[in-house]
Design an enzyme around this catalytic site. Structure first.
Site, mmCIF file in Angstrom:
data_model
loop_
_atom_site.group_PDB
_atom_site.id
_atom_site.type_symbol
_atom_site.label_atom_id
_atom_site.label_comp_id
_atom_site.label_asym_id
_atom_site.label_seq_id
_atom_site.Cartn_x
_atom_site.Cartn_y
_atom_site.Cartn_z
ATOM 1 N N LYS A 164 5.802 1.558 12.870
ATOM 2 C CA LYS A 164 5.555 1.933 14.284
ATOM 3 C C LYS A 164 5.839 0.791 15.239
ATOM 4 C CE LYS A 164 1.435 0.959 12.375
ATOM 5 N NZ LYS A 164 0.557 1.537 11.405
ATOM 6 N N ASN A 182 0.827 -1.218 0.000
ATOM 7 C CA ASN A 182 0.000 0.000 0.000
ATOM 8 C C ASN A 182 0.851 1.253 0.000
ATOM 9 O OD1 ASN A 182 -2.690 -0.930 0.139
ATOM 10 N ND2 ASN A 182 -2.269 -1.644 2.221
ATOM 11 N N GLY A 228 -12.639 -2.045 4.145
ATOM 12 C CA GLY A 228 -11.180 -2.076 4.095
ATOM 13 C C GLY A 228 -10.516 -1.227 5.166
ATOM 14 N N LYS A 271 1.994 3.884 18.838
ATOM 15 C CA LYS A 271 2.089 5.292 18.418
ATOM 16 C C LYS A 271 2.244 6.214 19.623
ATOM 17 C CE LYS A 271 -0.550 4.302 14.250
ATOM 18 N NZ LYS A 271 -1.916 4.169 13.722
ATOM 19 N N GLY A 303 -3.628 5.043 4.940
ATOM 20 C CA GLY A 303 -3.872 5.058 3.495
ATOM 21 C C GLY A 303 -2.553 5.278 2.778
ATOM 22 N N ASP A 354 -1.996 -1.017 18.414
ATOM 23 C CA ASP A 354 -1.490 -0.079 17.412
ATOM 24 C C ASP A 354 -1.392 1.327 18.017
ATOM 25 O OD1 ASP A 354 -1.164 0.747 14.397
ATOM 26 O OD2 ASP A 354 -2.779 2.022 15.146
ATOM 27 N N VAL A 400 3.579 7.451 12.732
ATOM 28 C CA VAL A 400 2.430 7.868 13.551
ATOM 29 C C VAL A 400 1.591 8.847 12.745
ATOM 30 C CG1 VAL A 400 1.661 8.837 15.746
ATOM 31 C CG2 VAL A 400 3.913 7.775 15.600
ATOM 32 N N GLU A 411 -8.620 -4.797 9.490
ATOM 33 C CA GLU A 411 -8.003 -6.056 9.043
ATOM 34 C C GLU A 411 -8.947 -7.225 9.362
ATOM 35 O OE1 GLU A 411 -4.666 -6.370 7.959
ATOM 36 O OE2 GLU A 411 -4.389 -4.193 8.067
HETATM 37 N N1 LIG Z 1 -1.108 1.179 5.117
HETATM 38 C C1 LIG Z 1 -1.154 2.275 5.832
HETATM 39 O O1 LIG Z 1 -2.114 3.026 5.768
HETATM 40 C C2 LIG Z 1 -0.018 2.632 6.757
HETATM 41 C C3 LIG Z 1 -0.044 3.848 7.463
HETATM 42 C C4 LIG Z 1 1.030 4.191 8.290
HETATM 43 C C5 LIG Z 1 2.092 3.312 8.417
HETATM 44 N N2 LIG Z 1 2.074 2.117 7.732
HETATM 45 C C6 LIG Z 1 3.215 1.229 7.888
HETATM 46 O O2 LIG Z 1 3.860 1.107 6.638
HETATM 47 C C7 LIG Z 1 4.457 -0.163 6.518
HETATM 48 C C8 LIG Z 1 3.956 -0.840 5.244
HETATM 49 O O3 LIG Z 1 2.558 -0.959 5.292
HETATM 50 P P1 LIG Z 1 1.705 -1.389 4.023
HETATM 51 O O4 LIG Z 1 0.278 -1.119 4.378
HETATM 52 O O5 LIG Z 1 2.262 -0.797 2.792
HETATM 53 O O6 LIG Z 1 1.954 -2.975 4.031
HETATM 54 P P2 LIG Z 1 1.677 -4.026 2.858
HETATM 55 O O7 LIG Z 1 0.682 -3.455 1.895
HETATM 56 O O8 LIG Z 1 1.376 -5.313 3.509
HETATM 57 O O9 LIG Z 1 3.077 -4.123 2.089
HETATM 58 C C9 LIG Z 1 4.174 -4.784 2.624
HETATM 59 C C10 LIG Z 1 5.195 -4.980 1.509
HETATM 60 O O10 LIG Z 1 6.352 -5.619 2.050
HETATM 61 C C11 LIG Z 1 6.712 -6.709 1.218
HETATM 62 N N3 LIG Z 1 7.369 -7.725 2.055
HETATM 63 C C12 LIG Z 1 6.868 -8.391 3.110
HETATM 64 N N4 LIG Z 1 7.784 -9.224 3.637
HETATM 65 C C13 LIG Z 1 8.899 -9.076 2.873
HETATM 66 C C14 LIG Z 1 10.191 -9.650 2.898
HETATM 67 N N5 LIG Z 1 10.520 -10.560 3.825
HETATM 68 N N6 LIG Z 1 11.080 -9.258 1.962
HETATM 69 C C15 LIG Z 1 10.759 -8.349 1.040
HETATM 70 N N7 LIG Z 1 9.559 -7.765 0.967
HETATM 71 C C16 LIG Z 1 8.634 -8.121 1.881
HETATM 72 C C17 LIG Z 1 5.433 -7.200 0.605
HETATM 73 O O11 LIG Z 1 5.735 -7.914 -0.574
HETATM 74 P P3 LIG Z 1 4.572 -8.522 -1.523
HETATM 75 O O12 LIG Z 1 3.877 -7.317 -2.082
HETATM 76 O O13 LIG Z 1 5.282 -9.295 -2.525
HETATM 77 O O14 LIG Z 1 3.680 -9.315 -0.607
HETATM 78 C C18 LIG Z 1 4.719 -5.870 0.368
HETATM 79 O O15 LIG Z 1 5.103 -5.320 -0.864
HETATM 80 C C19 LIG Z 1 4.101 -0.919 7.815
HETATM 81 O O16 LIG Z 1 5.131 -0.743 8.746
HETATM 82 C C20 LIG Z 1 2.856 -0.186 8.292
HETATM 83 O O17 LIG Z 1 2.656 -0.279 9.685
HETATM 84 C C21 LIG Z 1 1.056 1.775 6.907
#
Ligand SMILES: NC(=O)c1ccc[n+]([C@@H]2O[C@H](COP(=O)([O-])OP(=O)(O)OC[C@H]3O[C@@H](n4cnc5c(N)ncnc54)[C@H](OP(=O)(O)O)[C@@H]3O)[C@@H](O)[C@H]2O)c1
Length: 434
Positions: free
Chosen positions: A105, A13, A187, A205, A302, A201, A132, A190
């Site tokens: 985080k 994402n 969405g 933060k 997001g 969570d 955060v 989770e």
């Molecule tokens: N989503 C949000 O709104 C949001 C907001 C604030 C902070 N965050 C933080 O941002 C970070 C990412 O979140 P996200 O929502 O983008 O997560 P996500 O959609 O689950 O993406 C995780 C990515 O990491 C890759 N990955 C997982 N394990 C791996 C490994 N061992 N080696 C290489 N690549 C690996 C996955 O690969 P594949 O695509 O091939 O599965 C995927 O591309 C997290 O720390 C989350 O807490 C997210």
């Protein structure tokens, strides 16, 4: 113009949104940062996934260690999430002389000390604005704009999922289960909502923000935590009727040389700025000794909003590199030698107001017995409301400020009164009385 070469760990994402933002706004970003910020390599888990990002497929690899450690990237952006392998990969990037930007985080709230120390040792930076409040600038304002003031307290709505659920419960009278199912369908939640609903969570933060605001290393495990899973539509309706909203709050406040950090559902007056934060929005309301109140409000999650914070950190790295500045991680005074001596205050020492909901049998003398339980524990009652009659009555009490220890002793005494069938809920009431 200089080029800042970025190795990206994770393209989900947030990662994909970072790639698109760097591509779509490339000219503005280059002008503002003084460098072309180019992604040169992307590590993912599954190479066969469709990514919809403007990058050559040859840039993708499953060799995350290679991306963290190889010489052809100047900085690493970690957007994998979780503790491992993210932690080891960040340490490898430091060891290879690279600064890191992360949104993780969970990791920061468990291992910040180790990471900052390793970054300082390596002479590199660790930036984490996105960890955060997603797109809301919080870390940089606390670390820079407000660094001259003393932060007295902050209260934050830092989890969009629970705020969405609480909004639906308050505005539509939904049960927690129904609101959660809706949040999952949209969405916002989770499949396994535990981290959000039980406050984990938000606790991570709270730990990150409190560490910066109060110069005290705070980990997730230091944060007193209650989730929203025990809240009922009755609590929400009573709160509304009494002029309050219920929010899951991350609160930290300083008192002398102590700091309390906690996450729990709380009632706040309807006219408090945080009460107007609806649906999945986030906000942090803080009070500075000289600044007074400040509220930062926006999208707490997001891909696109969060990418704004990640790219902002990359721009800071590019500018610092051009200026030859020292890494800003050295300003993390909470983890530096000579940090101010402060201790965490246990929840029992908290002083706040409380809401207590009881099922009682409406018999002669019940109110007197209940009032005695409050009085003998030094908890003074602000208001009492009775709903229903006979064996099915409910009593709702709001107290004046009292200590958590006294309130707990009072609840134990209440539970021992014959006509009190149950103490159904106890909630803290915040920001209502000075
Ligand atoms: N989503 C949000 O709104 C949001 C907001 C604030 C902070 N965050 C933080 O941002 C970070 C990412 O979140 P996200 O929502 O983008 O997560 P996500 O959609 O689950 O993406 C995780 C990515 O990491 C890759 N990955 C997982 N394990 C791996 C490994 N061992 N080696 C290489 N690549 C690996 C996955 O690969 P594949 O695509 O091939 O599965 C995927 O591309 C997290 O720390 C989350 O807490 C997210």
């Amino acid at each position: 113009m200089d080029t800042l070469r970025v190795g990206l760990l994770g393209c989900g994402n947030v990662g994909a949104a970072v790639v698109r933002m760097l591509h779509d706004n490339a000219d503005d970003i280059a002008r503002r940062s003084g460098a072309h910020i180019d992604i040169v390599r992307v590590a993912v888990r599954d190479l066969s996934k469709e990514r919809h990002v403007p990058l050559d497929p040859d840039m993708f690899t499953t060799d995350a260690r290679g991306v963290a450690g190889e010489a052809w990237a100047d900085v690493v952006v970690e957007l994998i999430g979780g503790i491992e392998p993210a932690r080891s990969l960040i340490l490898e990037a430091f060891a290879a002389g690279k600064s890191v930007v992360t949104a993780n985080k969970e990791l920061l709230a468990t291992s910040a000390g180790e990471l900052f120390e390793a970054a300082v040792r390596a002479g590199v930076d660790l930036l984490y604005e996105a960890s955060v409040g997603g797109g809301i600038p919080l870390i940089r304002p606390l670390r820079e704009s407000l660094a001259g003031d003393r932060i007295l307290r902050f209260m934050g709505i830092v989890n969009g999922t629970t705020n969405y659920i609480l909004t639906r419960m308050a505005e539509e009278g939904m049960s927690l289960e129904a609101a959660l199912t809706e949040a999952q369908a949209l969405g916002y939640a989770e499949a396994d909502p535990t981290a959000d609903v039980e406050g984990h969570d938000a606790a991570a933060k709270a730990a990150i923000l409190a560490t910066i605001a109060f110069d005290l290393p705070v980990a997730s495990s230091d944060v007193y935590r209650e989730g929203i899973s025990r809240l009922t539509p009755d609590d929400v309706a009573y709160a509304r009727g009494l002029g309050y909203s219920i929010k899951l709050l991350a609160i930290a406040e300083a008192d002398g040389d102590t700091v309390s950090v906690r996450v729990h559902p709380a009632m706040i007056p309807k006219d408090h700025p945080l009460a107007s934060v609806r649906e999945s929005f986030n906000a942090v309301y803080l009070e500075g000794e000289r600044l007074g109140p400040l509220m930062l409000y926006g999208r707490g999650a997001g891909g696109d909003p969060t990418a704004t914070s990640v790219v902002g950190d990359l721009i800071e790295l590019a500018r610092n590199r051009a200026a030859g500045s020292l890494p800003s991680v050295i300003h993390h005074t909470a983890h530096a030698p000579g940090a101010r001596e402060r201790r965490l205050r246990p929840i029992e020492e908290l002083e706040t107001q409380y809401y207590v909901l009881m099922e009682v049998a409406d018999r002669p003398g019940v109110l007197a017995a209940i009032a005695t339980a409050f009085a003998t524990n030094d908890v003074s009652i602000k208001s009492v409301r009775q709903e229903g009659h006979g064996e099915q009555a409910q009593l709702v009490m709001i107290t004046h400020r009292a200590s958590e220890r006294a309130l707990r002793a009072c609840v134990d005494d209440l539970a021992g009164i014959d006509s009190v069938k149950s103490v159904r809920s106890v909630l803290r009431v915040e920001a209502a009385e000075p």
